[in-house]
Enzyme design. Structure first.
Site: not given
Lengths: 172, 172
Positions: B59, B96
């Site tokens: 994006r 993560e």
């Protein structure tokens, strides 16, 4: 558009052996040439009442975004499966080995809008023709034209696009 | 930028359970609002002598391309590994669970250029800080600012960007 053509770089054996990839990143890096090619497309479409430019992932986002802004139009995006977060319509298409698909948000385009579909390269036409079907099968809209920075004419991708008007800035 | 904020859509549990995804596609579809937000960024940077806008996949390509065009600047792109066809520099960053990396073409930026880094959302700052390192470790250039459409302030992503100037159009 000779200035654009001069900046396009051939990369042999990418993404796989035997394919010569047309690398358009040197065109993007050159602000003057990037502006000139966007202006060229803006001039072609500014009287065509384009409501939404439809950019195909991922390099179609680039030319779609600059052109949409230049025209004051919206930008809709067509992505690979699983990338769009909201409800989508989907269209599958055949690859050399296997099947791939693309998606669009159900509210990306509104009824009656005039759409321009854009991508960087027209090669075999698989993705582009799937994008045309994706739009035609799900929305009551007018596809004004399908536009490419580069068309590899020897791959006959245009044939897959049927009666859709096609415009390419540069042909090989 | 209340008009932009009004069009951003919350998508619960995307891309995985517990995450509320900020969907910016309704902003893009609206030609007037897309133009207004690009003009807002153009106004902020037009006297800053930006040579190249660096858009982060995918994006960031959209906002990077429209802004680069509006400024008459070039566009450089940062992609996931294996997507860029020419020689690249790479930077890894922790997720993560696990590690990811991003790449840039070795000739995407030239020595001495003034760079603006852009992405749609600043969340934990992992990708953005990797993009800053990717530029700083490999090019002798000036990062003028790192700009986001949206900043999720409660995730403290700005801290990861250290002494880099950060500007966000919309904050949550």
């Amino acid at each position: 558009m000779e200035e654009v053509k001069a900046l396009i770089r051939d990369i042999p054996d990418f993404p796989k052996p035997g394919i010569i990839f047309k690398d358009i990143t040197p065109v993007l890096s050159n602000g003057k040439v990037f502006k000139k090619l966007t202006d060229r497309l803006r001039d072609r479409y500014q009287d065509k009442k384009i409501d939404v430019v439809l950019g195909i992932e991922a390099r179609g986002f680039i030319f779609g975004a600059s052109l949409a802004y230049a025209l004051g139009a919206g930008l809709a995006i067509v992505r690979k499966p699983g990338k769009l977060p909201y409800q989508t319509f989907q269209e599958s298409y055949e690859l050399e080995y296997g099947v791939d698909s693309i998606e669009i948000h159900k509210d990306a385009i509104l009824e009656g809008q005039r759409i321009l579909i854009i991508d960087d390269v027209l090669a075999t036409g698989g993705t582009a023709s799937a994008a045309v079907k994706l739009v035609r099968n799900n929305f009551q809209v007018d596809i004004v034209e399908t536009v490419f920075l580069i068309e590899l004419c020897f791959l006959n991708g245009k044939e897959k696009l049927g009666d859709t008007d096609v415009f390419s800035l540069i042909t090989y």
